[in-house]
Design a protein around this motif. Structure first.
Motif, short mmCIF file in Angstrom:
data_model
loop_
_atom_site.label_atom_id
_atom_site.label_comp_id
_atom_site.label_asym_id
_atom_site.label_seq_id
_atom_site.Cartn_x
_atom_site.Cartn_y
_atom_site.Cartn_z
N ARG A 143 0.84 -1.21 0.00
CA ARG A 143 0.00 0.00 0.00
C ARG A 143 0.88 1.25 0.00
O ARG A 143 0.63 2.21 -0.74
CB ARG A 143 -0.93 -0.02 1.22
N MET A 144 1.92 1.23 0.82
CA MET A 144 2.80 2.39 0.90
C MET A 144 3.56 2.59 -0.41
O MET A 144 3.75 3.73 -0.86
CB MET A 144 3.75 2.26 2.08
N LYS A 145 3.97 1.49 -1.05
CA LYS A 145 4.67 1.59 -2.33
C LYS A 145 3.76 2.18 -3.40
O LYS A 145 4.19 2.99 -4.22
CB LYS A 145 5.18 0.23 -2.78
N LYS A 146 2.50 1.78 -3.40
CA LYS A 146 1.54 2.33 -4.37
C LYS A 146 1.37 3.83 -4.16
O LYS A 146 1.35 4.61 -5.12
CB LYS A 146 0.19 1.62 -4.26
N LEU A 147 1.25 4.23 -2.91
CA LEU A 147 1.12 5.65 -2.61
C LEU A 147 2.40 6.41 -2.99
O LEU A 147 2.33 7.54 -3.48
CB LEU A 147 0.78 5.86 -1.14
N TRP A 148 3.54 5.77 -2.78
CA TRP A 148 4.81 6.41 -3.14
C TRP A 148 4.86 6.67 -4.64
O TRP A 148 5.26 7.75 -5.08
CB TRP A 148 5.97 5.51 -2.72
N ARG A 149 4.44 5.68 -5.43
CA ARG A 149 4.43 5.86 -6.88
C ARG A 149 3.45 6.96 -7.29
O ARG A 149 3.74 7.75 -8.18
CB ARG A 149 4.09 4.54 -7.57
N LEU A 150 2.30 7.01 -6.61
CA LEU A 150 1.34 8.10 -6.89
C LEU A 150 1.94 9.45 -6.53
O LEU A 150 1.77 10.43 -7.27
CB LEU A 150 0.05 7.88 -6.11
N ALA A 151 2.61 9.50 -5.39
CA ALA A 151 3.24 10.75 -4.96
C ALA A 151 4.27 11.19 -6.00
O ALA A 151 4.30 12.36 -6.40
CB ALA A 151 3.91 10.57 -3.61
N LYS A 152 5.06 10.24 -6.45
CA LYS A 152 6.09 10.55 -7.44
C LYS A 152 5.46 11.11 -8.72
O LYS A 152 5.91 12.12 -9.26
CB LYS A 152 6.86 9.25 -7.74
N LYS A 153 4.40 10.47 -9.17
CA LYS A 153 3.71 10.91 -10.38
C LYS A 153 3.06 12.28 -10.17
O LYS A 153 3.21 13.19 -10.98
CB LYS A 153 2.66 9.88 -10.77
N ASN A 154 2.31 12.43 -9.09
CA ASN A 154 1.58 13.68 -8.83
C ASN A 154 2.51 14.86 -8.58
O ASN A 154 2.26 15.96 -9.06
CB ASN A 154 0.61 13.50 -7.66
N ILE A 155 3.56 14.63 -7.83
CA ILE A 155 4.48 15.72 -7.51
C ILE A 155 5.26 16.11 -8.75
O ILE A 155 5.51 17.29 -9.00
CB ILE A 155 5.39 15.34 -6.32
N ASN A 156 5.67 15.14 -9.57
CA ASN A 156 6.42 15.46 -10.80
C ASN A 156 5.57 16.28 -11.76
O ASN A 156 6.09 17.14 -12.46
CB ASN A 156 6.90 14.18 -11.48
N THR A 157 4.25 16.01 -11.82
CA THR A 157 3.40 16.76 -12.74
C THR A 157 3.11 18.16 -12.22
O THR A 157 2.74 19.03 -13.00
CB THR A 157 2.07 16.01 -13.02
N GLN A 158 3.28 18.39 -10.94
CA GLN A 158 3.05 19.71 -10.37
C GLN A 158 4.22 20.65 -10.64
O GLN A 158 4.08 21.85 -10.65
CB GLN A 158 2.84 19.62 -8.85
N ASN A 159 5.40 20.07 -10.85
CA ASN A 159 6.62 20.90 -11.01
C ASN A 159 6.84 21.29 -12.44
O ASN A 159 6.49 20.86 -13.39
CB ASN A 159 7.84 20.15 -10.48
#
Length: 102
Positions: free
Chosen positions: A86-102
């Protein structure tokens, strides 16, 4: 000093192999020294390429904290009750979401 960047990359490989060997042999003192050698050689790569290693590390720290905060927030601060998957899935989402914000 090196004449070309390929020589520095070869030194990175050499130092990394020495670090791996020390760790495999459970030589913690040697591993600590080799870790320093790896980092020093990578700093020479940065110098050769006119990169700022401190800025690179600061950026990595910020990205890690942003991603960790995203995971922690989505789990409402309760990391121990959730699976690593679950934490790995959230980490991947964070990586994707944060990268698109920058």
């Amino acid at each position: 000093d090196w004449n070309n960047i390929d020589s520095i990359w070869a030194k990175v490989d050499e130092e990394l192999n020495e670090l791996k060997e020390a760790i495999t042999n459970k030589d913690l003192i040697g591993a600590q020294e080799e870790l320093g050698d790896v980092m020093f050689t990578l700093i020479n790569i940065a110098r050769w390429c006119t990169l700022n290693p401190e800025e690179g590390l600061a950026g990595t720290n910020k990205r890690f904290l942003d991603r960790f905060s995203y995971v922690e927030s989505n789990l409402e601060g309760d990391l121990s009750s959730h699976s690593l998957d679950r934490m790995k899935k959230l980490w991947r989402l964070a990586k994707k979401n944060i990268n698109t914000q920058n």
